[in-house]
Design an enzyme around this catalytic site. Structure first.
Site, PDB file in Angstrom:
ATOM      1  N   SER A 199      -9.983  -8.841  -2.576  1.00  9.13           N
ATOM      2  CA  SER A 199      -8.897  -7.950  -2.122  1.00  9.13           C
ATOM      3  C   SER A 199      -8.604  -6.788  -3.062  1.00  9.13           C
ATOM      4  O   SER A 199      -7.873  -5.875  -2.681  1.00  9.13           O
ATOM      5  CB  SER A 199      -7.622  -8.755  -1.909  1.00  9.13           C
ATOM      6  OG  SER A 199      -7.724  -9.495  -0.716  1.00  9.13           O
ATOM      7  N   LYS A 255      -9.226  -3.430  -1.707  1.00 10.19           N
ATOM      8  CA  LYS A 255      -8.264  -2.773  -0.806  1.00 10.19           C
ATOM      9  C   LYS A 255      -7.650  -1.531  -1.463  1.00 10.19           C
ATOM     10  O   LYS A 255      -7.235  -0.608  -0.781  1.00 10.19           O
ATOM     11  CB  LYS A 255      -7.169  -3.774  -0.409  1.00 10.19           C
ATOM     12  CG  LYS A 255      -7.709  -4.933   0.440  1.00 10.19           C
ATOM     13  CD  LYS A 255      -6.679  -6.047   0.610  1.00 10.19           C
ATOM     14  CE  LYS A 255      -7.235  -7.205   1.440  1.00 10.19           C
ATOM     15  NZ  LYS A 255      -6.311  -8.357   1.494  1.00 10.19           N
ATOM     16  N   TYR A 286     -15.168  -4.610   6.446  1.00  8.73           N
ATOM     17  CA  TYR A 286     -14.155  -5.265   5.601  1.00  8.73           C
ATOM     18  C   TYR A 286     -14.773  -6.377   4.735  1.00  8.73           C
ATOM     19  O   TYR A 286     -14.512  -6.470   3.534  1.00  8.73           O
ATOM     20  CB  TYR A 286     -13.029  -5.822   6.490  1.00  8.73           C
ATOM     21  CG  TYR A 286     -12.030  -6.665   5.751  1.00  8.73           C
ATOM     22  CD1 TYR A 286     -11.031  -6.092   4.969  1.00  8.73           C
ATOM     23  CD2 TYR A 286     -12.080  -8.061   5.819  1.00  8.73           C
ATOM     24  CE1 TYR A 286     -10.120  -6.878   4.280  1.00  8.73           C
ATOM     25  CE2 TYR A 286     -11.166  -8.853   5.136  1.00  8.73           C
ATOM     26  CZ  TYR A 286     -10.197  -8.258   4.371  1.00  8.73           C
ATOM     27  OH  TYR A 286      -9.300  -9.030   3.677  1.00  8.73           O
ATOM     28  N   TYR A 294       0.834 -10.243  -2.716  1.00  4.07           N
ATOM     29  CA  TYR A 294       1.338 -10.975  -1.541  1.00  4.07           C
ATOM     30  C   TYR A 294       2.711 -11.554  -1.835  1.00  4.07           C
ATOM     31  O   TYR A 294       3.543 -10.883  -2.424  1.00  4.07           O
ATOM     32  CB  TYR A 294       0.333 -12.060  -1.096  1.00  4.07           C
ATOM     33  CG  TYR A 294      -1.069 -11.554  -1.161  1.00  4.07           C
ATOM     34  CD1 TYR A 294      -1.464 -10.522  -0.313  1.00  4.07           C
ATOM     35  CD2 TYR A 294      -1.993 -12.028  -2.087  1.00  4.07           C
ATOM     36  CE1 TYR A 294      -2.759 -10.002  -0.394  1.00  4.07           C
ATOM     37  CE2 TYR A 294      -3.272 -11.515  -2.169  1.00  4.07           C
ATOM     38  CZ  TYR A 294      -3.637 -10.512  -1.320  1.00  4.07           C
ATOM     39  OH  TYR A 294      -4.882  -9.993  -1.404  1.00  4.07           O
ATOM     40  N   VAL A 351      -9.052 -13.061  -4.205  1.00  4.43           N
ATOM     41  CA  VAL A 351      -9.319 -14.505  -4.246  1.00  4.43           C
ATOM     42  C   VAL A 351     -10.576 -14.870  -5.033  1.00  4.43           C
ATOM     43  O   VAL A 351     -10.854 -16.056  -5.229  1.00  4.43           O
ATOM     44  CB  VAL A 351      -9.384 -15.170  -2.845  1.00  4.43           C
ATOM     45  CG1 VAL A 351      -8.019 -15.266  -2.200  1.00  4.43           C
ATOM     46  CG2 VAL A 351     -10.392 -14.499  -1.959  1.00  4.43           C
TER      47      VAL A 351
END
Ligand code: GLN
Length: 309
Positions: free
Chosen positions: A64, A67, A191, A243, A261
């Protein structure tokens, strides 16, 4: 002047007995194979000095953290128009949560939860075949890191393609709400490949240095984004980068950051340095357990928290 190498060495020494803590992500089979007994930390200062300890030269799956780079590309393409497709508020839920998406009619809370990142990827794909969009991201990250050896791990991308049921659910949901312009399998193809970018701590810290240095990379002289945009990307990382662990990360570390992760955490000390920590074992909200501890120690020992020393 803080002796940064001494600070990093002391963090490494103190954390060595704890290496292996946390739980490696196992919902992506290829990531489940990673040895948890690894820890790396790199700091690159805005005056171009690089400090590293541990496994800082071992490539890992940035997941992630990618991103942040995709968001930078999307803002470059459509500017503020991006915020019609995705919000800017912390979600308070897990990275792959679906409940909020229905409440909010297919507009994800922010660009760092999975749904938001999938929408951002869809924006970057406009006018491109999926393969070209992947190529554009890879070229961008190599340019940022000033390192042509950065690669995408196709096995990780394939592994997630075969098991990414929740991401297919999120993407189908958004497509139903007309918040995806491209077919679901194309968007997720891109993605999953962006998440499979494989980088070392040192490459990652170099690639993100522009966010610590008002939008330009002082090591290469490359101007990447305006100072205002760098500031805003940092604001999003601070509020949404971890998050439902974002508040806790701000409380303990006090730096804008983005986790993945794969066990990586990228963080920014604005005007001072960019930082990458990696240790594959995750805590219960899916962020690197030891990575967060290392960053907390670093921020405490340097006084770099954006909230004061
Ligand atoms: N590729 C992962 C996923 O979509 C990224 C999640 C993460 O790093 N938090 O599930």
């Amino acid at each position: 002047m803080t002796d940064l190498q001494a600070v990093l060495d002391s963090i490494h020494k103190e954390l060595t007995p704890r290496i292996g803590e946390g739980k490696v992500a196992d919902y992506i089979p290829e990531l489940a194979k990673i040895d948890a007994n690894q820890f790396g930390l790199s700091v690159v200062t805005v005056d171009g000095k690089v400090y590293s300890v541990g496994h800082a030269d071992v490539p890992f799956s940035i997941q992630s953290i990618s991103k942040v780079f995709m968001l930078t590309l999307a803002l470059g393409k459509v500017g503020e128009g991006l915020w019609k497709r995705v919000g800017r508020e912390p979600s308070g839920s897990a990275f792959n949560s679906i409940v909020q998406l229905e409440h909010e009619q297919g507009i994800p809370r922010n660009p760092f939860i999975n749904a938001g990142a999938i929408a951002v990827t869809d924006v970057v794909m406009a006018g491109h075949a999926p393969r070209e969009a992947i190529g554009e991201l890879l070229r961008f990250v190599r340019y940022l890191a000033d390192d042509e050896s950065v690669t995408i791990d196709d096995r990780v991308a394939k592994s997630e393609t075969q098991t990414g049921y929740r991401n297919f659910a999120l993407a189908n949901f958004m497509r139903a709400y007309r918040n995806l312009d491209h077919p679901v399998d194309h968007v997720l193809g891109v993605y999953f490949h962006q998440c499979a970018l494989s980088m070392t701590c040192e490459q990652l810290a170099r690639a993100g240095l522009f966010l610590a240095a008002r939008g330009s990379n002082p090591m290469t002289g490359h101007s990447v984004v305006s100072p205002k945009r760098a500031r805003r990307i940092n604001a999003l990382m601070l509020t949404c980068g971890h998050y439902d662990g974002s508040g806790d990360f701000a409380y303990h570390v006090g730096l804008p950051g983005k986790s993945g992760v794969g066990g990586g955490i990228f963080a920014v000390a604005p005007g001072i340095a960019s930082i990458a920590a990696w240790s594959p074992g995750l805590n219960e909200v899916g962020n690197s357990q030891l990575g967060a501890v290392a960053l907390e120690m670093l921020a405490a020992r340097t006084g770099w928290s954006v909230f004061g020393d």
